[in-house]
Design a protein around this motif. Structure first.
Motif, PDB file in Angstrom:
ATOM      1  N   ILE A 229     -24.408 -32.810  71.245  1.00 16.03           N
ATOM      2  CA  ILE A 229     -25.275 -33.470  72.214  1.00 16.03           C
ATOM      3  C   ILE A 229     -26.627 -32.780  72.200  1.00 16.03           C
ATOM      4  N   SER A 230     -27.686 -33.572  72.291  1.00 18.56           N
ATOM      5  CA  SER A 230     -29.031 -33.014  72.308  1.00 18.56           C
ATOM      6  C   SER A 230     -29.325 -32.372  73.658  1.00 18.56           C
TER       7      SER A 230
ATOM      8  N   THR B  93     -32.505 -34.152  67.829  1.00 20.71           N
ATOM      9  CA  THR B  93     -31.668 -34.269  66.638  1.00 20.71           C
ATOM     10  C   THR B  93     -30.466 -33.341  66.771  1.00 20.71           C
ATOM     11  N   VAL B  94     -29.295 -33.836  66.459  1.00 20.30           N
ATOM     12  CA  VAL B  94     -28.097 -33.006  66.512  1.00 20.30           C
ATOM     13  C   VAL B  94     -27.466 -32.951  65.128  1.00 20.30           C
ATOM     14  N   TYR B  95     -26.763 -31.860  64.861  1.00 22.83           N
ATOM     15  CA  TYR B  95     -26.219 -31.608  63.541  1.00 22.83           C
ATOM     16  C   TYR B  95     -24.724 -31.376  63.622  1.00 22.83           C
ATOM     17  N   SER B  96     -24.045 -31.689  62.535  1.00 25.18           N
ATOM     18  CA  SER B  96     -22.599 -31.502  62.490  1.00 25.18           C
ATOM     19  C   SER B  96     -22.191 -30.282  61.684  1.00 25.18           C
TER      20      SER B  96
ATOM     21  N   MET C 268     -32.157 -26.227  77.071  1.00 24.45           N
ATOM     22  CA  MET C 268     -33.097 -26.781  76.102  1.00 24.45           C
ATOM     23  C   MET C 268     -32.534 -26.854  74.685  1.00 24.45           C
ATOM     24  N   TYR C 269     -31.256 -26.476  74.504  1.00 26.04           N
ATOM     25  CA  TYR C 269     -30.672 -26.409  73.158  1.00 26.04           C
ATOM     26  C   TYR C 269     -29.652 -27.514  72.909  1.00 26.04           C
ATOM     27  N   PRO C 270     -29.572 -27.980  71.665  1.00 25.41           N
ATOM     28  CA  PRO C 270     -28.420 -28.832  71.308  1.00 25.41           C
ATOM     29  C   PRO C 270     -27.137 -27.992  71.377  1.00 25.41           C
ATOM     30  N   ILE C 271     -26.067 -28.635  71.783  1.00 21.95           N
ATOM     31  CA  ILE C 271     -24.762 -27.977  71.880  1.00 21.95           C
ATOM     32  C   ILE C 271     -23.755 -28.822  71.117  1.00 21.95           C
TER      33      ILE C 271
ATOM     34  N   SER D  35     -29.098 -37.939  72.875  1.00 17.45           N
ATOM     35  CA  SER D  35     -28.511 -38.157  71.548  1.00 17.45           C
ATOM     36  C   SER D  35     -27.149 -37.487  71.475  1.00 17.45           C
ATOM     37  N   THR D  36     -26.182 -38.207  70.955  1.00 16.66           N
ATOM     38  CA  THR D  36     -24.858 -37.646  70.747  1.00 16.66           C
ATOM     39  C   THR D  36     -24.366 -38.052  69.355  1.00 16.66           C
ATOM     40  N   HIS D  37     -23.428 -37.289  68.868  1.00 17.91           N
ATOM     41  CA  HIS D  37     -22.863 -37.563  67.539  1.00 17.91           C
ATOM     42  C   HIS D  37     -21.405 -37.128  67.556  1.00 17.91           C
TER      43      HIS D  37
END
Length: 128
Positions: free
Chosen positions: A51-52, A107-110, A31-34, A57-59
């Motif tokens: 990745i969400s 939402t994913v963060y850098s 359930m977590y962004p990685i 969602s990916t970044h």
């Protein structure tokens, strides 16, 4: 408590490929962004990809866009980083990290500050 273990690193020639895995134990991370980060000798840790929780969602960092692909298999509690067309400047220790505070977020963060569980890292060396 979540434990993250990276694997799949190694020595490869420029232009080659590697697939890194980030396996979670102790608790599910489905359930977590990685995210994946890397740190080269003498340099700051830098963002690679994220990745969400759903994979929807990916970044990517500009330096790896088009060459690296992040994916996940929540049934296996594992996240992957497929790295193609590797360059000597990709040489680094690669870390995966989980953001347990944003469960079910797309939402994913850098920023490394957003992630609170980290693995020990796996070395990737690309020879020219």
């Amino acid at each position: 408590q979540v434990q993250l273990v990276e694997s799949g690193g190694g020595l490869v020639q420029a232009g080659g490929s590697l697939r890194l895995s980030c396996a979670a134990s102790g608790r599910t991370v489905s359930m977590y962004p990685i995210a994946w980060f890397r740190q080269a000798p003498g340099k700051e840790r830098e963002f690679v990809a994220a990745i969400s929780w759903s994979g929807g969602s990916t970044h990517y960092a500009d330096s790896v866009k088009g060459r690296f692909t992040v994916s996940r298999d929540n049934a296996k509690n594992t996240v992957y980083l497929q790295m193609n067309s590797l360059k000597p400047e990709d040489t680094a220790v690669y870390y995966c990290a989980a953001d347990q505070r944003k469960y079910y977020s797309e939402t994913v963060y850098s920023s490394a500050n957003e992630y609170d569980y980290w693995g020990q890292g796996t070395q990737v060396t690309v020879s020219s």
